[in-house]
Motif scaffolding. Sequence first.
Motif, short mmCIF file in Angstrom:
data_model
loop_
_atom_site.label_atom_id
_atom_site.label_comp_id
_atom_site.label_asym_id
_atom_site.label_seq_id
_atom_site.Cartn_x
_atom_site.Cartn_y
_atom_site.Cartn_z
N ALA A 72 -0.76 127.09 -8.98
CA ALA A 72 -0.93 125.64 -8.89
C ALA A 72 -1.03 125.04 -10.28
O ALA A 72 -1.39 125.71 -11.25
CB ALA A 72 -2.18 125.30 -8.08
N PHE A 73 -0.72 123.76 -10.34
CA PHE A 73 -0.97 122.96 -11.52
C PHE A 73 -2.08 121.99 -11.16
O PHE A 73 -2.02 121.35 -10.11
CB PHE A 73 0.29 122.23 -11.98
CG PHE A 73 1.30 123.15 -12.60
CD1 PHE A 73 1.23 123.47 -13.94
CD2 PHE A 73 2.30 123.73 -11.82
CE1 PHE A 73 2.15 124.35 -14.51
CE2 PHE A 73 3.21 124.60 -12.38
CZ PHE A 73 3.14 124.92 -13.73
N VAL A 74 -3.09 121.93 -11.99
CA VAL A 74 -4.26 121.12 -11.70
C VAL A 74 -4.46 120.12 -12.84
O VAL A 74 -4.59 120.52 -14.00
CB VAL A 74 -5.53 121.99 -11.53
CG1 VAL A 74 -6.74 121.13 -11.23
CG2 VAL A 74 -5.32 123.04 -10.44
N ILE A 127 -11.49 124.67 -7.62
CA ILE A 127 -11.49 123.21 -7.74
C ILE A 127 -12.88 122.63 -7.46
O ILE A 127 -13.40 121.84 -8.24
CB ILE A 127 -10.42 122.59 -6.82
CG1 ILE A 127 -9.03 122.92 -7.37
CG2 ILE A 127 -10.62 121.07 -6.70
CD1 ILE A 127 -7.90 122.56 -6.44
N HIS A 128 -13.49 123.03 -6.35
CA HIS A 128 -14.74 122.39 -5.92
C HIS A 128 -16.00 122.97 -6.55
O HIS A 128 -16.91 122.22 -6.90
CB HIS A 128 -14.85 122.43 -4.39
CG HIS A 128 -13.87 121.50 -3.75
ND1 HIS A 128 -12.62 121.92 -3.37
CD2 HIS A 128 -13.94 120.19 -3.48
CE1 HIS A 128 -11.96 120.88 -2.86
NE2 HIS A 128 -12.73 119.82 -2.92
N GLN A 143 -1.56 120.47 -7.50
CA GLN A 143 -0.23 120.59 -6.92
C GLN A 143 0.07 122.08 -6.80
O GLN A 143 0.05 122.81 -7.80
CB GLN A 143 0.82 119.91 -7.79
CG GLN A 143 0.59 118.40 -7.91
CD GLN A 143 1.51 117.78 -8.93
OE1 GLN A 143 1.48 118.13 -10.10
NE2 GLN A 143 2.32 116.84 -8.48
N ILE A 144 0.33 122.53 -5.58
CA ILE A 144 0.61 123.94 -5.34
C ILE A 144 2.10 124.18 -5.53
O ILE A 144 2.94 123.43 -5.03
CB ILE A 144 0.16 124.34 -3.92
CG1 ILE A 144 -1.37 124.18 -3.83
CG2 ILE A 144 0.59 125.76 -3.59
CD1 ILE A 144 -1.91 124.32 -2.43
#
Length: 158
Positions: A72-74, A127-128, A143-144
Amino acid sequence: MQNSRTSLDATDIALLDAVQRDGQATAQQLGETLHLSPSQAGRRRQRLEEAGVIQGYRARLDPDKLGLDVQAFVQVQLARHGAKEGTDFARLLRVRPEIVSAWTMTGEADYLLRVYCPDLAALNRLIHEVLLAHPVVARVHSQIVMDQPKADAPLPIG
């Protein structure tokens, strides 16, 4: 601003192209490719290494075979932009192995992270429980990656 570009001739460029494609190429193989003796090819490679043009060599691993099924792009937006906040967030980036690269950006996001995780649950935890839990992070957008129609390619040096 000082120009740090290294002067390269056509043979240097051909050598760089060859080692980008095969970092394990021997001086003998490079010599054959460049129409030089192995010792000449080896000296050129060594000069480019010493100049910092060639920064190192790495093995390219297959993430699927390692069980890293989610790429993913984060995008990360910070709430505050002081020196301490930047240092603290950069420290986080360095210690998280699933974050394989990070860039500071212009625009809405402050950082773009490339991450590999074994599954969606691991990405969700990153992420969380890690990024959004960091006190300086205001917003995260992920974005996966579905497919990569063009693999990471050699730099365009010609």
